[in-house]
Design a protein around this motif. Sequence first.
Motif, PDB file in Angstrom:
ATOM      1  N   ALA A  57      17.962 -26.032  11.040  1.00 56.75           N
ATOM      2  CA  ALA A  57      18.949 -24.808  12.115  1.00 56.75           C
ATOM      3  C   ALA A  57      20.229 -26.083  11.179  1.00 56.75           C
ATOM      4  O   ALA A  57      21.310 -25.512  11.035  1.00 56.75           O
ATOM      5  CB  ALA A  57      18.632 -24.447  13.205  1.00 56.75           C
ATOM      6  N   PRO A 115      18.090 -15.737   7.321  1.00 55.16           N
ATOM      7  CA  PRO A 115      19.368 -15.663   8.487  1.00 55.16           C
ATOM      8  C   PRO A 115      19.796 -17.563   8.350  1.00 55.16           C
ATOM      9  O   PRO A 115      20.780 -17.223   8.535  1.00 55.16           O
ATOM     10  CB  PRO A 115      18.129 -15.550   9.756  1.00 55.16           C
ATOM     11  CG  PRO A 115      16.353 -15.333   9.373  1.00 55.16           C
ATOM     12  CD  PRO A 115      16.374 -15.938   8.205  1.00 55.16           C
ATOM     13  N   TYR A 116      18.751 -18.400   8.298  1.00 61.01           N
ATOM     14  CA  TYR A 116      19.324 -19.977   7.585  1.00 61.01           C
ATOM     15  C   TYR A 116      20.291 -19.570   6.538  1.00 61.01           C
ATOM     16  O   TYR A 116      21.251 -20.603   6.579  1.00 61.01           O
ATOM     17  CB  TYR A 116      18.428 -21.011   8.300  1.00 61.01           C
ATOM     18  CG  TYR A 116      17.775 -21.033   9.481  1.00 61.01           C
ATOM     19  CD1 TYR A 116      18.284 -21.473  10.399  1.00 61.01           C
ATOM     20  CD2 TYR A 116      16.432 -20.218   9.313  1.00 61.01           C
ATOM     21  CE1 TYR A 116      17.304 -21.432  11.780  1.00 61.01           C
ATOM     22  CE2 TYR A 116      15.721 -20.059  10.672  1.00 61.01           C
ATOM     23  CZ  TYR A 116      16.168 -20.372  11.846  1.00 61.01           C
ATOM     24  OH  TYR A 116      15.486 -20.426  12.998  1.00 61.01           O
ATOM     25  N   LYS A 117      20.118 -19.198   5.706  1.00 58.90           N
ATOM     26  CA  LYS A 117      20.178 -18.964   3.853  1.00 58.90           C
ATOM     27  C   LYS A 117      21.684 -18.519   4.619  1.00 58.90           C
ATOM     28  O   LYS A 117      22.910 -18.928   3.788  1.00 58.90           O
ATOM     29  CB  LYS A 117      19.902 -18.402   3.468  1.00 58.90           C
ATOM     30  CG  LYS A 117      20.130 -18.466   1.728  1.00 58.90           C
ATOM     31  CD  LYS A 117      19.341 -17.466   0.929  1.00 58.90           C
ATOM     32  CE  LYS A 117      20.146 -17.878  -0.735  1.00 58.90           C
ATOM     33  NZ  LYS A 117      19.681 -16.740  -1.117  1.00 58.90           N
ATOM     34  N   ALA A 167      21.783 -26.368   8.524  1.00 56.84           N
ATOM     35  CA  ALA A 167      22.194 -24.694   8.234  1.00 56.84           C
ATOM     36  C   ALA A 167      23.663 -24.791   8.644  1.00 56.84           C
ATOM     37  O   ALA A 167      24.546 -24.787   7.634  1.00 56.84           O
ATOM     38  CB  ALA A 167      21.445 -23.438   8.613  1.00 56.84           C
ATOM     39  N   GLY A 168      24.076 -25.329  10.246  1.00 55.63           N
ATOM     40  CA  GLY A 168      24.948 -25.495  10.190  1.00 55.63           C
ATOM     41  C   GLY A 168      25.991 -26.957   9.813  1.00 55.63           C
ATOM     42  O   GLY A 168      27.222 -26.648   9.406  1.00 55.63           O
ATOM     43  N   ALA A 225      27.746 -19.710   4.703  1.00 58.57           N
ATOM     44  CA  ALA A 225      28.803 -19.335   5.183  1.00 58.57           C
ATOM     45  C   ALA A 225      30.009 -20.669   5.568  1.00 58.57           C
ATOM     46  O   ALA A 225      30.925 -20.425   5.907  1.00 58.57           O
ATOM     47  CB  ALA A 225      28.768 -18.937   7.093  1.00 58.57           C
ATOM     48  N   HIS A 226      29.094 -21.574   5.391  1.00 54.49           N
ATOM     49  CA  HIS A 226      30.230 -22.964   5.301  1.00 54.49           C
ATOM     50  C   HIS A 226      31.868 -22.735   4.270  1.00 54.49           C
ATOM     51  O   HIS A 226      31.914 -22.324   3.575  1.00 54.49           O
ATOM     52  CB  HIS A 226      29.357 -24.049   4.666  1.00 54.49           C
ATOM     53  CG  HIS A 226      29.744 -25.513   5.251  1.00 54.49           C
ATOM     54  ND1 HIS A 226      31.047 -25.886   4.168  1.00 54.49           N
ATOM     55  CD2 HIS A 226      29.604 -26.282   6.023  1.00 54.49           C
ATOM     56  CE1 HIS A 226      31.259 -27.735   4.514  1.00 54.49           C
ATOM     57  NE2 HIS A 226      30.261 -26.792   5.513  1.00 54.49           N
ATOM     58  N   THR A 277      23.405 -18.673   6.976  1.00 56.12           N
ATOM     59  CA  THR A 277      24.948 -19.653   7.991  1.00 56.12           C
ATOM     60  C   THR A 277      24.844 -20.513   7.160  1.00 56.12           C
ATOM     61  O   THR A 277      26.076 -20.750   6.983  1.00 56.12           O
ATOM     62  CB  THR A 277      23.918 -20.554   9.302  1.00 56.12           C
ATOM     63  OG1 THR A 277      22.960 -19.451  10.605  1.00 56.12           O
ATOM     64  CG2 THR A 277      24.846 -21.194   9.694  1.00 56.12           C
ATOM     65  N   ALA A 278      24.009 -21.480   6.475  1.00 56.16           N
ATOM     66  CA  ALA A 278      24.560 -22.163   5.494  1.00 56.16           C
ATOM     67  C   ALA A 278      25.838 -21.659   4.159  1.00 56.16           C
ATOM     68  O   ALA A 278      26.395 -22.589   4.207  1.00 56.16           O
ATOM     69  CB  ALA A 278      23.487 -23.032   4.580  1.00 56.16           C
TER      70      ALA A 278
END
Length: 365
Positions: free
Chosen positions: A322, A18-20, A325-326, A25-26, A22-23
């Motif tokens: 997290a 899930p964190y991958k 990842a943001g 989506a940058h 998020t990252a």
Amino acid sequence: MSAVSSRLPVFPWDKLEPYKATAAAHPDGIVDLSVGTPVDPVPALIQEALAGAADSPGYPTVWGTPAMRDAIKGWLEKRLGARSVEHTNILPVVGSKELVAWLPTQLGLGAGDQVAYPRLAYPTYEVGARLCGAEPVVYDDPTTLDPTRLKLLWLNSPSNPTGRVLPKDDLVRIVAWAREHDVLVFSDECYLELGWEAEPVSVLHPDVCGDTFDGIVAVHSLSKRSNLAGYRAAFIAGDARVLGELLQIRKHGGMMTAAPVQAATVAALGDDVHVQEQRARYAARRAALREALERHGFRIEHSEASLYLWATRDEGCWETVAHLAGLGILVAPGDFYGEAGERFVRVAFTATDERVEAAVKRLAR
């Protein structure tokens, strides 16, 4: 629950997905610093050696060619300072992870036996113990362990994940203790050529082991030093009695290094220039990321060697994962490597210069 699930821990990297996402989506894409996989090209002389041996229709031998054993012997003596190395002190393996995972089984360990490894460690040490039904045991100082049922002691210097280097005096003390109690030592030294603020020493150095390899074996890999993770090129060296037994078992199992990979290994171990060039790349990436992380509020501990920075913001590791990842940066949570890492993250600097620069800019904002 399946038999496999009951024996093995949950595969940790699945938790990072899930964190991958998020990252990834940058807007400028992900900077993946979670896995220490090489990204730079395989040096040309190694590719040429591999291609030159491509016409290899016959089966390779488990022990490898005499030319490969000669190359390993020369490297052990030149780079590690080992003395009196014979071909019987050498055994190629199909990547070091395979060796770590299956070693306890190949040694004949099982229920009632113990396998010990550092409290913060590469997860495959535990997996190897569980695969054969042995009891995994963690330590801070192995000489405080009860040796009664201890059959295999893993050392890891430089450490994955922390980058910590064991001082030579500690190695001397540990090897002496293990020999006194008839405990077999396997020293995972796959990052030995990547010392930054300390010079790692092998257990095969005569200052550590004396004039004999009895009871000790070192594990080495070409994945990091030569960008050969995709080749699965690795070897072990040390006690001839132990390696002789493993050779016979591995013959039965057909655990053979591919002939072109053997030729590539000879080329890789015979050349120091590409190693120094790769070190320079990693040194620059390491320096840039370390400064950026510290400016961002991180504290770096250990990290004097290897391909990782062991970093903390004094919060739970998943909070840090997290947060980064943001910013489009993916790192590995410290609890992947044991409960003692739950307030740290492991940051790999195995990313391209362009991606490292992107991470530095994001951390600066």
